[in-house]
Design an enzyme around this catalytic site. Structure first.
Site, PDB file in Angstrom:
ATOM      1  N   THR A 156       2.886 -13.660  -3.748  1.00 33.78           N
ATOM      2  CA  THR A 156       4.145 -14.355  -4.007  1.00 33.78           C
ATOM      3  C   THR A 156       5.265 -13.610  -3.265  1.00 33.78           C
ATOM      4  O   THR A 156       5.135 -12.419  -2.965  1.00 33.78           O
ATOM      5  CB  THR A 156       4.429 -14.464  -5.517  1.00 33.78           C
TER       6      THR A 156
ATOM      7  N   THR B  47       8.552 -12.230  -3.584  1.00 33.61           N
ATOM      8  CA  THR B  47       9.173 -10.954  -3.958  1.00 33.61           C
ATOM      9  C   THR B  47       8.131  -9.863  -4.121  1.00 33.61           C
ATOM     10  O   THR B  47       8.346  -8.718  -3.711  1.00 33.61           O
ATOM     11  CB  THR B  47      10.005 -11.115  -5.250  1.00 33.61           C
ATOM     12  N   CYS B  48       6.989 -10.219  -4.673  1.00 30.52           N
ATOM     13  CA  CYS B  48       5.925  -9.240  -4.906  1.00 30.52           C
ATOM     14  C   CYS B  48       5.401  -8.687  -3.588  1.00 30.52           C
ATOM     15  O   CYS B  48       5.138  -7.488  -3.465  1.00 30.52           O
ATOM     16  CB  CYS B  48       4.792  -9.874  -5.703  1.00 30.52           C
ATOM     17  N   SER B  49       5.239  -9.560  -2.594  1.00 32.41           N
ATOM     18  CA  SER B  49       4.663  -9.173  -1.302  1.00 32.41           C
ATOM     19  C   SER B  49       5.685  -8.601  -0.326  1.00 32.41           C
ATOM     20  O   SER B  49       5.325  -7.803   0.542  1.00 32.41           O
ATOM     21  CB  SER B  49       4.000 -10.380  -0.638  1.00 32.41           C
TER      22      SER B  49
END
Length: 162
Positions: free
Chosen positions: A47, A49-51
């Site tokens: 996703t 923001t996570c990546s």
């Protein structure tokens, strides 16, 4: 109920991805025993923001955690195959473990689940970071929805300085 400072991480089995090693299933009791650990959770592998921000910060600062004798685990409600592919795509170094909480069992036991159904995600983990010593939570930082401030690698490094 959300886990609190002073409580022990619940004993749940998760799939552990560590570099190119085979995926193994381990209990959290074993993963946290006799260690200092920062565990951060993301709503989902791959996703935005996570990546783009959350995991990359921990990859960048992993040597700083190692220098302090602190292990780092990243948890998501994804299966081990997705977590392994994400680790490869993000150049996660050996030693920085990704915990695949495929059924959300650990997330639920921590009381940190969120309903992402409105976005087609189903039940996921809230974004958070905790610091534990020998399985006992010493610090817990849970993000407000849509934010990435208190669970970053930089915040955790600053917070756990002794």
């Amino acid at each position: 109920m959300t886990i609190q400072i002073g409580q022990t991480i619940p004993d749940i089995e998760v799939a552990v991805v560590d570099g190119n090693a085979a995926v193994e299933r381990l209990s959290t009791t074993r993963l946290f025993a006799e260690r200092k650990v920062v565990m951060f959770a993301v709503p989902g592998a791959f996703t935005p923001t996570c990546s783009e921000r959350h995991l990359p910060g921990y990859v960048k600062h992993f040597p700083d955690f190692q220098a302090r004798g602190v292990d780092v685990y990243c948890m998501a409600v994804n299966d081990a195959f997705v977590m392994k592919a994400w680790a490869v795509s993000q150049h996660v170094p050996p030693g920085l473990k990704l915990l695949a909480d495929g059924n959300g069992s650990l997330t639920k036991a921590l009381g940190l689940e969120m309903d992402g159904s409105a976005y087609g995600l189903g039940m996921r983990s809230r974004r958070f970071a905790l610091y534990a010593e020998d399985g006992v939570v010493k610090l817990l930082n849970v993000e407000s929805p849509g934010e990435l401030r208190v669970s970053t690698a930089e915040t955790m490094l600053t917070s756990i300085q002794h």
